[in-house]
Design a protein around this motif. Structure first.
Motif, PDB file in Angstrom:
ATOM      1  N   GLY A 125      48.869  51.492  47.493  1.00 34.49           N
ATOM      2  CA  GLY A 125      50.139  50.773  47.508  1.00 34.49           C
ATOM      3  C   GLY A 125      50.299  49.786  46.371  1.00 34.49           C
ATOM      4  N   GLY A 126      49.386  49.811  45.407  1.00 33.64           N
ATOM      5  CA  GLY A 126      49.514  48.923  44.260  1.00 33.64           C
ATOM      6  C   GLY A 126      48.378  47.921  44.165  1.00 33.64           C
ATOM      7  N   GLU A 127      48.361  47.218  43.033  1.00 31.84           N
ATOM      8  CA  GLU A 127      47.303  46.246  42.774  1.00 31.84           C
ATOM      9  C   GLU A 127      47.887  45.131  41.917  1.00 31.84           C
ATOM     10  OE1 GLU A 127      42.776  47.330  42.332  1.00 31.84           O
ATOM     11  OE2 GLU A 127      43.863  47.732  40.482  1.00 31.84           O
ATOM     12  N   GLU A 128      47.505  43.928  42.221  1.00 32.31           N
ATOM     13  CA  GLU A 128      47.967  42.751  41.485  1.00 32.31           C
ATOM     14  C   GLU A 128      46.753  42.042  40.915  1.00 32.31           C
ATOM     15  OE1 GLU A 128      50.304  39.171  43.239  1.00 32.31           O
ATOM     16  OE2 GLU A 128      51.286  41.032  43.846  1.00 32.31           O
ATOM     17  N   TRP A 129      46.770  41.782  39.612  1.00 27.59           N
ATOM     18  CA  TRP A 129      45.635  41.151  38.938  1.00 27.59           C
ATOM     19  C   TRP A 129      45.972  39.739  38.506  1.00 27.59           C
ATOM     20  CZ3 TRP A 129      40.727  42.881  37.663  1.00 27.59           C
ATOM     21  CH2 TRP A 129      40.430  44.183  38.051  1.00 27.59           C
ATOM     22  N   GLU A 130      44.966  38.878  38.568  1.00 27.19           N
ATOM     23  CA  GLU A 130      45.066  37.518  38.050  1.00 27.19           C
ATOM     24  C   GLU A 130      43.840  37.327  37.149  1.00 27.19           C
ATOM     25  OE1 GLU A 130      45.584  32.993  39.800  1.00 27.19           O
ATOM     26  OE2 GLU A 130      44.729  34.531  41.098  1.00 27.19           O
ATOM     27  N   PHE A 131      44.077  37.142  35.849  1.00 21.20           N
ATOM     28  CA  PHE A 131      42.989  36.934  34.895  1.00 21.20           C
ATOM     29  C   PHE A 131      42.850  35.444  34.653  1.00 21.20           C
ATOM     30  CE2 PHE A 131      44.657  41.190  34.065  1.00 21.20           C
ATOM     31  CZ  PHE A 131      43.497  41.921  34.276  1.00 21.20           C
ATOM     32  N   LEU A 132      41.677  34.900  34.980  1.00 20.36           N
ATOM     33  CA  LEU A 132      41.481  33.452  34.994  1.00 20.36           C
ATOM     34  C   LEU A 132      40.704  32.910  33.799  1.00 20.36           C
ATOM     35  CD1 LEU A 132      40.595  33.394  38.773  1.00 20.36           C
ATOM     36  CD2 LEU A 132      42.774  32.731  37.752  1.00 20.36           C
ATOM     37  N   GLU A 133      39.763  33.674  33.294  1.00 12.97           N
ATOM     38  CA  GLU A 133      38.907  33.266  32.174  1.00 12.97           C
ATOM     39  C   GLU A 133      38.674  34.479  31.281  1.00 12.97           C
ATOM     40  OE1 GLU A 133      37.474  30.203  31.633  1.00 12.97           O
ATOM     41  OE2 GLU A 133      38.331  29.336  33.445  1.00 12.97           O
ATOM     42  N   PRO A 134      38.441  34.260  29.988  1.00 16.37           N
ATOM     43  CA  PRO A 134      38.128  35.408  29.136  1.00 16.37           C
ATOM     44  C   PRO A 134      36.770  36.006  29.520  1.00 16.37           C
ATOM     45  CG  PRO A 134      38.251  33.370  27.837  1.00 16.37           C
ATOM     46  CD  PRO A 134      38.498  33.011  29.264  1.00 16.37           C
ATOM     47  N   VAL A 135      36.659  37.315  29.313  1.00 15.41           N
ATOM     48  CA  VAL A 135      35.386  38.004  29.498  1.00 15.41           C
ATOM     49  C   VAL A 135      34.914  38.407  28.106  1.00 15.41           C
ATOM     50  CG1 VAL A 135      34.229  40.004  30.515  1.00 15.41           C
ATOM     51  CG2 VAL A 135      36.054  38.838  31.785  1.00 15.41           C
ATOM     52  N   PHE A 136      33.649  38.114  27.824  1.00 16.77           N
ATOM     53  CA  PHE A 136      33.088  38.347  26.502  1.00 16.77           C
ATOM     54  C   PHE A 136      32.123  39.522  26.523  1.00 16.77           C
ATOM     55  CE2 PHE A 136      34.077  33.819  26.775  1.00 16.77           C
ATOM     56  CZ  PHE A 136      34.880  33.666  25.659  1.00 16.77           C
ATOM     57  N   GLN A 158      47.431  47.175  54.384  1.00 17.33           N
ATOM     58  CA  GLN A 158      46.068  46.656  54.263  1.00 17.33           C
ATOM     59  C   GLN A 158      45.919  46.032  52.888  1.00 17.33           C
ATOM     60  OE1 GLN A 158      42.742  49.315  55.269  1.00 17.33           O
ATOM     61  NE2 GLN A 158      41.857  48.780  53.290  1.00 17.33           N
ATOM     62  N   MET A 159      45.330  44.844  52.836  1.00 15.04           N
ATOM     63  CA  MET A 159      45.100  44.185  51.552  1.00 15.04           C
ATOM     64  C   MET A 159      43.621  43.840  51.413  1.00 15.04           C
ATOM     65  SD  MET A 159      48.534  41.832  51.379  1.00 15.04           S
ATOM     66  CE  MET A 159      48.104  41.075  49.854  1.00 15.04           C
ATOM     67  N   THR A 160      43.103  44.139  50.217  1.00 15.49           N
ATOM     68  CA  THR A 160      41.733  43.750  49.884  1.00 15.49           C
ATOM     69  C   THR A 160      41.799  42.784  48.704  1.00 15.49           C
ATOM     70  OG1 THR A 160      41.483  45.610  48.352  1.00 15.49           O
ATOM     71  CG2 THR A 160      40.727  45.948  50.637  1.00 15.49           C
ATOM     72  N   GLU A 161      40.760  41.987  48.553  1.00 16.04           N
ATOM     73  CA  GLU A 161      40.682  41.093  47.404  1.00 16.04           C
ATOM     74  C   GLU A 161      39.318  41.261  46.753  1.00 16.04           C
ATOM     75  OE1 GLU A 161      42.325  36.852  46.741  1.00 16.04           O
ATOM     76  OE2 GLU A 161      40.324  36.617  47.630  1.00 16.04           O
ATOM     77  N   VAL A 188      36.308  35.044  36.824  1.00 14.35           N
ATOM     78  CA  VAL A 188      37.064  35.420  35.633  1.00 14.35           C
ATOM     79  C   VAL A 188      38.337  36.196  35.974  1.00 14.35           C
ATOM     80  CG1 VAL A 188      35.049  35.346  34.124  1.00 14.35           C
ATOM     81  CG2 VAL A 188      35.681  37.509  35.226  1.00 14.35           C
ATOM     82  N   ALA A 189      38.343  36.840  37.148  1.00 12.45           N
ATOM     83  CA  ALA A 189      39.528  37.610  37.546  1.00 12.45           C
ATOM     84  C   ALA A 189      39.510  37.840  39.049  1.00 12.45           C
ATOM     85  CB  ALA A 189      39.576  38.945  36.823  1.00 12.45           C
ATOM     86  N   ARG A 190      40.688  38.133  39.549  1.00 12.73           N
ATOM     87  CA  ARG A 190      40.860  38.443  40.968  1.00 12.73           C
ATOM     88  C   ARG A 190      41.884  39.571  41.063  1.00 12.73           C
ATOM     89  NH1 ARG A 190      41.485  33.383  42.373  1.00 12.73           N
ATOM     90  NH2 ARG A 190      39.369  32.982  42.928  1.00 12.73           N
TER      91      ARG A 190
END
Length: 179
Positions: free
Chosen positions: A117-128, A155-158, A169-171
């Motif tokens: 049903g889709g996915e939502e991303w939140e990028f919090l810090e750079p990944v090196f 249903q939602m997962t995190e 770094v991300a969620r």
């Protein structure tokens, strides 16, 4: 008073439950669905991914450019996180909808099929390049709803991605629709 089978009742974490969500499944909310997965993302993997995506951002390829931009080394394309920690699997492991079967705890629902049903991303810090990332997925919520085609479960997962220094770094919040 008479209670109908299709009646919904509110449960913990604001989830609703009717006939599609067993009580033992509802009790899984907040629990880890599988063991954490850890892997180191190499610059080679990051660069191959960027090239395959057609993204020639110099911050992925040129360490001097990355340092000049204030980073300690080259960056990793953010979306690579979704794939970098998954081991290669054979095509036989694909479900009919084209997604791989989940590993770990099974979320049992009284339904016939589950759809992405889709996915939502939140990028919090750079990944090196060279970072070691750990991902951990938990069942975030279950909600029984009514729609034009009948009742279904949202249903939602995190999934939380944490680097070797303990920084998130991300969620990613994933949604599935089960009917």
């Amino acid at each position: 008073p008479h209670s109908s089978k299709s009646e919904l009742r509110t449960s913990r974490a604001g989830s609703t439950v009717g006939t599609l969500i067993p009580e033992e499944t509802l009790a899984m909310i907040g629990q880890r669905l599988s063991e954490p997965v850890t892997g180191t993302i190499t610059s080679r993997d990051a660069q191959r991914f960027a090239l395959a995506a057609g993204d020639r951002n110099p911050l992925y390829f040129d360490e001097a450019a990355a340092r000049a931009a204030g980073y300690r080394t080259t960056l990793v394309p953010p979306v690579l996180l979704a794939w970098s920690l998954n081991p290669p699997r054979p095509l036989d492991d694909l479900r009919a909808d084209g997604l791989y079967r989940g590993e770990g705890k099974r979320v049992t629902l009284n339904v016939k099929r589950v759809m992405f049903g889709g996915e939502e991303w939140e990028f919090l810090e750079p990944v090196f390049a060279g970072d070691t990332i750990t991902s951990e997925t938990r069942l975030k919520s279950l909600e029984e709803k009514s729609g034009g085609s009948g009742t279904f479960v949202l249903q939602m997962t995190e999934t939380t991605y944490t680097n070797q220094d303990g920084a998130v770094v991300a969620r990613a919040v994933g949604r599935s629709i089960a009917r």
